[in-house]
Design a protein around this motif. Structure first.
Motif, PDB file in Angstrom:
ATOM      1  N   GLY A   1      -0.698  -1.552 -11.498  1.00 27.40           N
ATOM      2  CA  GLY A   1       0.616  -2.475 -10.760  1.00 27.40           C
ATOM      3  C   GLY A   1       1.197  -3.331 -11.594  1.00 27.40           C
ATOM      4  O   GLY A   1       0.387  -3.977 -12.532  1.00 27.40           O
TER       5      GLY A   1
ATOM      6  N   PHE B   1      -3.013   3.382  -9.833  1.00 29.70           N
ATOM      7  CA  PHE B   1      -1.938   3.932  -9.235  1.00 29.70           C
ATOM      8  C   PHE B   1      -0.485   3.014  -9.864  1.00 29.70           C
ATOM      9  O   PHE B   1      -0.680   1.893  -9.831  1.00 29.70           O
TER      10      PHE B   1
ATOM     11  N   ALA C   1       2.066   1.931  -3.598  1.00 32.27           N
ATOM     12  CA  ALA C   1       0.586   2.582  -4.327  1.00 32.27           C
ATOM     13  C   ALA C   1       0.814   3.770  -4.113  1.00 32.27           C
ATOM     14  O   ALA C   1       0.631   4.666  -5.143  1.00 32.27           O
TER      15      ALA C   1
ATOM     16  N   ASN D   1       0.754  -1.262  -0.034  1.00 31.05           N
ATOM     17  CA  ASN D   1       0.032  -0.100  -0.133  1.00 31.05           C
ATOM     18  C   ASN D   1       0.808   1.228   0.071  1.00 31.05           C
ATOM     19  O   ASN D   1       0.374   2.295  -0.671  1.00 31.05           O
TER      20      ASN D   1
ATOM     21  N   ALA E   1      -3.837  -1.255  -6.106  1.00 30.32           N
ATOM     22  CA  ALA E   1      -3.225  -0.120  -6.853  1.00 30.32           C
ATOM     23  C   ALA E   1      -3.794  -0.057  -8.510  1.00 30.32           C
ATOM     24  O   ALA E   1      -3.969   0.920  -8.832  1.00 30.32           O
TER      25      ALA E   1
END
Ligand code: ADP
Ligand code: TZD
Length: 585
Positions: A177, A113, A78, A75, A108
């Motif tokens: 990702g 992201f 991300a 996390n 993500a």
């Protein structure tokens, strides 16, 4: 640049000494490839086969942030990706570590992201014959359907290509990702240092600008010109794009009211004259032309149809959608004017096309919007001014609202159900990319990972507003926060349970209800256990002082904010998604 493995003096058959060419190993090629591409931080958790990689990365000057669980490292990667437009790196061990990181990788990807999950893996020969290696798993196959792209590198000479492909895949087009599988044997492989160095790739223009077609811009402007009740919707794609000036120019030159999605709050200050946040239901139901800027018409926008959007009454509504993904348009409703390209380029082209003589949005529409907004804001001010005997979400958030107003540069991390919904609507944001939350999935557990990343990559003060259930998902990372002495103030809104703390076991049995936690828990003690500051706050004044002290000292702080356990509703504002409720309606 890495010092290659020292040239070793070798003795040949004749007994004379000859210098072998300097060698470099896989570990250092990975580190050098990342550094060459401007990546200076790794979030991860050590173990076989990547422990030495974490040590060597640190020795080579990279920032290595070790977590207590890989999901939180993921996390963090991300959030770093969202904040910097560079892929955040998460490094894990094989099978279980990889799987722990996978939730973050998938989240993500869902949020667009950019991040790269790098996992060590077991020996291919054993994995492929399923002979039972240590932490054996076919990680590449598992990762593939869950992220944007997945690669494996088997030869040291291909590390440069592997990292370059991972970076490009993560940040180009719609970000997402990427999984990079690095088997244990790869790290120990050596090759000629000069050849190795030449094999590395510095990625040129990793996320190329994507210009919209002029006729697509014209189509959108022609439609916008006909609008009587136009609306601009800003999503987190617009925040990610870092095209803040262009977005502001679009809003201000068009004179169109705008609505920010959760993580787009602050792209323009929430107290901007054209903000329609406090008249959300009205503008969604009434608008006739909607410009979507980096926002998908998914569940968070009721799929662009139904009651939220005015039902049958709004049958003629048309959408302009700005997105880098050419396949996003028409995913939920027809898009009359799709504009494919990066937000900076598209919005700038629109502003240029509008020119100085553009007729601003009709005053009869905007005046009505702002009047409703101002009325709602006044109503909210009354609620916030109340000081009930037991602190509730509103009286606690009245404090947080003032803190962010006075410290607009602080980064707000937010998760929970009621805690999320109330914070989003009560706490105004003033600067772009200062709000990080549960995003597209509404996932719990991003709190401490996002907070650590925000502090590490920006160096700014972080304030994490957490439901007590939400906090529990990543709570152990308070040790990480203390270990790196990060300026993070965590506020746990403690109402003794998931959503609320008042449910009872319908059977009358000895177990408490599934949504109930230990009553009157002291989360503040968790932070104290690791040397941070713990505060127990039962009043807005105590909460206010706790946050002020934390911001002044920059010390890791956890405030246990006691909230009325009867406050809040099941699932916050998305009660209608519960199957039982859904069935009734
Ligand atoms: P929100 O949840 O805030 O509504 P979403 O995550 O649904 O936002 O939408 C973000 C959208 O932004 C995605 O469709 C993504 O493709 C798009 N996007 C991301 N970065 C860019 C960019 N630089 N330019 C254009 N679109 C982008
Ligand atoms: N698990 C995961 C990974 N994500 C989720 N969203 C959930 C479970 C379900 N869930 C929510 O959607 S919100 C929430 C859960 C467990 C927690 C709500 O309780 P809270 O917040 O204490 O964090 P409030 O403010 O008391 O409502």
């Amino acid at each position: 640049m890495t010092t290659p493995t020292q040239t070793e003096a070798q003795t040949d058959a004749s007994g004379t000494s000859a210098a072998a060419p300097a060698q470099i190993d896989g570990f250092h090629l990975v580190i050098d490839a990342l550094k060459l591409n401007g990546i200076d931080t790794i979030f991860g958790l050590p173990g076989i086969p990547i422990t030495d990689l974490t040590r060597m990365a640190q020795a080579e000057g990279m920032r290595m942030i070790s977590f207590r669980h890989e999901q939180h490292a993921g996390n963090a990667a991300a959030a770093a990706g969202f904040l910097t437009q560079k892929p955040g790196i998460c490094l894990t061990v094989s099978a279980p570590g990889f799987l722990n990181g996978l939730t973050a990788l998938t989240n993500a990807t869902t949020n667009c992201f950019p991040m790269i999950l790098i996992s060590g893996s077991s020996e291919r020969e054993i994995v492929d014959l399923q002979q039972g290696d240590y932490e054996e798993m076919d990680q590449l196959a598992i990762a593939k359907p869950l992220c944007k792209a997945a690669f494996r590198v088997l030869h040291a000479a291909d590390i440069g290509v592997g990292i370059a492909r991972a970076i490009r895949s993560a940040v180009s087009g719609r970000p997402g990702g990427v999984y990079l599988d690095l088997p244990a044997k790869l790290f120990a492989q050596t090759m000629d240092a000069q050849v190795g160095k030449r094999s590395l790739i510095k990625v040129v223009d990793a996320a190329p600008r994507q210009l919209p077609a002029p006729e697509a811009v014209q189509r959108a402007l022609d439609l916008l010109k006909t609008a009587k009740r136009p609306l601009i919707l800003l999503g987190k794609g617009a925040a990610y794009a870092q095209a803040d000036a262009a977005v502001r120019a679009l809003v201000e030159q068009s004179g169109i009211p705008y609505l920010p999605m959760s993580m787009a709050k602050g792209l323009l200050p929430d107290n901007h004259a054209q903000s329609a946040s406090a008249a959300r239901s009205y503008v969604l139901a009434e608008a006739d032309v909607v410009v979507l800027v980096g926002a998908r018409l998914n569940w968070l926008l009721s799929h662009g149809k139904g009651k939220t959007w005015g039902g049958d009454k709004a049958a003629g509504r048309q959408f302009i959608q700005i997105d880098i993904s050419p396949t996003e348009a028409d995913s939920n409703v027809a898009i009359a004017a799709p504009l494919v390209g990066d937000i900076g380029s598209v919005v700038s082209a629109m502003v240029a096309g509008m020119g100085a003589n553009w007729v601003k949005a009709p005053a009869e529409w905007t005046a009505g919007v702002y009047e409703r907004r101002d009325k709602n804001i006044a109503k909210m001010a009354e609620t916030l001014a109340k000081n009930p005997p037991v602190m509730n979400f509103q009286s606690a958030l009245a404090v947080v609202r003032e803190v962010i107003k006075a410290n607009p540069d602080a980064i707000l991390v937010n998760e929970g159900a009621n805690t999320l919904d109330f914070t989003r609507s009560i706490v105004d944001m003033y600067l772009p990319r200062k709000r990080l939350d549960v995003g597209t999935w509404g996932i719990m557990g991003i709190g401490m990972g996002f907070a650590v990343a925000a502090a590490v990559v920006t160096g700014k003060q972080v304030l994490a507003i957490e439901g007590d259930s939400a906090f529990g998902f990543s709570g152990m990372e308070v040790e990480t926060i203390c270990r790196y002495n990060l300026p993070i103030c965590v506020v746990v809104f403690n109402n003794n349970g998931v959503y609320r703390g008042t449910d009872v076991n319908p059977s009358g049995g000895k177990d408490v209800a599934p949504t109930v936690f230990v009553k009157n828990a002291r989360y503040d003690k968790m932070m104290e256990a690791f040397g941070g500051v713990g505060v127990h706050a039962t009043t807005p004044q105590e909460l206010s002082k706790g946050i002020a002290d934390a911001f002044a000292s920059g010390k890791p702080t956890l405030i246990n904010a006691v909230i009325d356990e009867t406050a809040g509703t099941e699932s916050g504002r998305i009660t209608m998604l519960n199957p039982t409720v859904g069935k009734k309606s």
